[in-house]
Design a protein around this motif. Sequence first.
Motif, PDB file in Angstrom:
ATOM      1  N   LYS A   1     -10.278   4.083  -7.732  1.00  0.00           N
ATOM      2  CA  LYS A   1      -8.824   4.218  -7.626  1.00  0.00           C
ATOM      3  C   LYS A   1      -8.351   3.402  -6.430  1.00  0.00           C
ATOM      4  O   LYS A   1      -8.709   3.693  -5.286  1.00  0.00           O
ATOM      5  N   LEU A   2      -7.556   2.362  -6.699  1.00  0.00           N
ATOM      6  CA  LEU A   2      -7.108   1.452  -5.645  1.00  0.00           C
ATOM      7  C   LEU A   2      -5.595   1.312  -5.663  1.00  0.00           C
ATOM      8  O   LEU A   2      -4.937   1.590  -6.667  1.00  0.00           O
ATOM      9  N   SER A   3      -5.065   0.829  -4.552  1.00  0.00           N
ATOM     10  CA  SER A   3      -3.635   0.504  -4.514  1.00  0.00           C
ATOM     11  C   SER A   3      -3.389  -0.702  -5.410  1.00  0.00           C
ATOM     12  O   SER A   3      -4.312  -1.484  -5.699  1.00  0.00           O
ATOM     13  N   ALA A   4      -2.139  -0.873  -5.832  1.00  0.00           N
ATOM     14  CA  ALA A   4      -1.817  -2.020  -6.688  1.00  0.00           C
ATOM     15  C   ALA A   4      -2.118  -3.355  -6.007  1.00  0.00           C
ATOM     16  O   ALA A   4      -2.730  -4.231  -6.623  1.00  0.00           O
ATOM     17  N   PRO A   5      -1.716  -3.565  -4.730  1.00  0.00           N
ATOM     18  CA  PRO A   5      -2.011  -4.870  -4.129  1.00  0.00           C
ATOM     19  C   PRO A   5      -3.503  -5.145  -3.988  1.00  0.00           C
ATOM     20  O   PRO A   5      -3.950  -6.286  -4.150  1.00  0.00           O
ATOM     21  N   ARG A   6      -4.281  -4.119  -3.705  1.00  0.00           N
ATOM     22  CA  ARG A   6      -5.729  -4.316  -3.607  1.00  0.00           C
ATOM     23  C   ARG A   6      -6.311  -4.649  -4.979  1.00  0.00           C
ATOM     24  O   ARG A   6      -7.151  -5.546  -5.116  1.00  0.00           O
ATOM     25  N   TYR A   7      -5.869  -3.939  -6.000  1.00  0.00           N
ATOM     26  CA  TYR A   7      -6.315  -4.212  -7.371  1.00  0.00           C
ATOM     27  C   TYR A   7      -5.965  -5.642  -7.755  1.00  0.00           C
ATOM     28  O   TYR A   7      -6.806  -6.367  -8.311  1.00  0.00           O
TER      29      TYR A   7
ATOM     30  N   GLU B   1       0.830  -1.196   0.000  1.00  0.00           N
ATOM     31  CA  GLU B   1       0.000   0.000   0.000  1.00  0.00           C
ATOM     32  C   GLU B   1       0.871   1.256   0.000  1.00  0.00           C
ATOM     33  O   GLU B   1       0.506   2.286  -0.566  1.00  0.00           O
ATOM     34  N   THR B   2       2.046   1.141   0.625  1.00  0.00           N
ATOM     35  CA  THR B   2       2.962   2.287   0.715  1.00  0.00           C
ATOM     36  C   THR B   2       3.748   2.490  -0.572  1.00  0.00           C
ATOM     37  O   THR B   2       3.842   3.596  -1.103  1.00  0.00           O
ATOM     38  N   SER B   3       4.321   1.392  -1.094  1.00  0.00           N
ATOM     39  CA  SER B   3       5.159   1.512  -2.290  1.00  0.00           C
ATOM     40  C   SER B   3       4.339   1.740  -3.550  1.00  0.00           C
ATOM     41  O   SER B   3       4.794   2.398  -4.486  1.00  0.00           O
ATOM     42  N   CYS B   4       3.133   1.175  -3.583  1.00  0.00           N
ATOM     43  CA  CYS B   4       2.297   1.260  -4.783  1.00  0.00           C
ATOM     44  C   CYS B   4       0.873   1.655  -4.391  1.00  0.00           C
ATOM     45  O   CYS B   4      -0.056   0.837  -4.472  1.00  0.00           O
ATOM     46  N   PRO B   5       0.675   2.906  -3.965  1.00  0.00           N
ATOM     47  CA  PRO B   5      -0.654   3.336  -3.507  1.00  0.00           C
ATOM     48  C   PRO B   5      -1.691   3.428  -4.622  1.00  0.00           C
ATOM     49  O   PRO B   5      -2.889   3.520  -4.346  1.00  0.00           O
ATOM     50  N   VAL B   6      -1.204   3.385  -5.878  1.00  0.00           N
ATOM     51  CA  VAL B   6      -2.101   3.430  -7.033  1.00  0.00           C
ATOM     52  C   VAL B   6      -1.710   2.317  -7.999  1.00  0.00           C
ATOM     53  O   VAL B   6      -0.518   2.071  -8.211  1.00  0.00           O
ATOM     54  N   MET B   7      -2.697   1.638  -8.552  1.00  0.00           N
ATOM     55  CA  MET B   7      -2.427   0.632  -9.572  1.00  0.00           C
ATOM     56  C   MET B   7      -2.093   1.365 -10.867  1.00  0.00           C
ATOM     57  O   MET B   7      -2.972   1.932 -11.529  1.00  0.00           O
ATOM     58  N   ALA B   8      -0.808   1.391 -11.191  1.00  0.00           N
ATOM     59  CA  ALA B   8      -0.363   2.206 -12.320  1.00  0.00           C
ATOM     60  C   ALA B   8       0.700   1.488 -13.132  1.00  0.00           C
ATOM     61  O   ALA B   8       1.246   0.466 -12.727  1.00  0.00           O
TER      62      ALA B   8
ATOM     63  N   PRO C   1       3.969   7.006 -14.815  1.00  0.00           N
ATOM     64  CA  PRO C   1       3.184   8.230 -14.587  1.00  0.00           C
ATOM     65  C   PRO C   1       2.053   8.451 -15.582  1.00  0.00           C
ATOM     66  O   PRO C   1       1.124   9.211 -15.313  1.00  0.00           O
ATOM     67  N   ARG C   2       2.082   7.773 -16.719  1.00  0.00           N
ATOM     68  CA  ARG C   2       1.093   8.033 -17.766  1.00  0.00           C
ATOM     69  C   ARG C   2      -0.144   7.135 -17.696  1.00  0.00           C
ATOM     70  O   ARG C   2      -1.177   7.454 -18.279  1.00  0.00           O
ATOM     71  N   TYR C   3      -0.035   6.011 -17.001  1.00  0.00           N
ATOM     72  CA  TYR C   3      -1.128   5.047 -17.033  1.00  0.00           C
ATOM     73  C   TYR C   3      -1.570   4.678 -15.621  1.00  0.00           C
ATOM     74  O   TYR C   3      -0.767   4.287 -14.788  1.00  0.00           O
ATOM     75  N   GLU C   4      -2.875   4.815 -15.398  1.00  0.00           N
ATOM     76  CA  GLU C   4      -3.472   4.428 -14.124  1.00  0.00           C
ATOM     77  C   GLU C   4      -4.667   3.539 -14.404  1.00  0.00           C
ATOM     78  O   GLU C   4      -5.473   3.814 -15.296  1.00  0.00           O
ATOM     79  N   TYR C   5      -4.770   2.441 -13.657  1.00  0.00           N
ATOM     80  CA  TYR C   5      -5.850   1.486 -13.866  1.00  0.00           C
ATOM     81  C   TYR C   5      -6.800   1.499 -12.670  1.00  0.00           C
ATOM     82  O   TYR C   5      -6.364   1.350 -11.527  1.00  0.00           O
TER      83      TYR C   5
END
Length: 216
Positions: A111-117, A84-91, A94-98
Amino acid sequence: MALCLKQVFAKDKTFRPRKRFEPGTQRFELYKKAQASLKSGLDLRSVVRLPPGENIDDWIAVHVVDFFNRINLIYGTMAERCSETSCPVMAGGPRYEYRWQDERQYRRPAKLSAPRYMALLMDWIEGLINDEEVFPTRVGVPFPRNFQQVCTKILTRLFRVFVHVYIHHFDSILSMGAEAHVNTCYKHFYYFIREFSLVDQRELEPLREMTERICH
């Protein structure tokens, strides 16, 4: 020094292959045929082609399940480094966010963290491939009419795992000595989705330069 891949993929018990093919079934035999081709050293472009006389939906089903297992494992090797800290956004840079959307908890893109996604993604795919109405295993039961559309959605989301792993966790891949294995998995996946036009070209853009370099 490169680690044994069995050691690499034994590190995390949360992400592991969750779907097996039942021995004795037609799909199990098709899976064995696909694996034999992979191990034969044939060009990956040839390996993904539909074998003569085989049903395309069966072929796609076998590969979707296999890619789910393999990509599940790849992410599992670095799950402890994707927090959650290192990857707070599933991205994907900088150009792509999922953002995540499903038919239950997240009816609007969230908008979710990478591990949650990732956790939601793997659970969602697992539910689909274990659903007899979507991935039938009984002899004589046809695939649903929208089967390839479902597979397109699965494969599109699995591609995003590669995007995140390559862009945000490539150092981890290198440190574990797993670069060659991950690259081979990616190339196999890429040639398959291109062979059957299963993922929109726009979705592939985040890894375009790397793909042009390793999938020549």
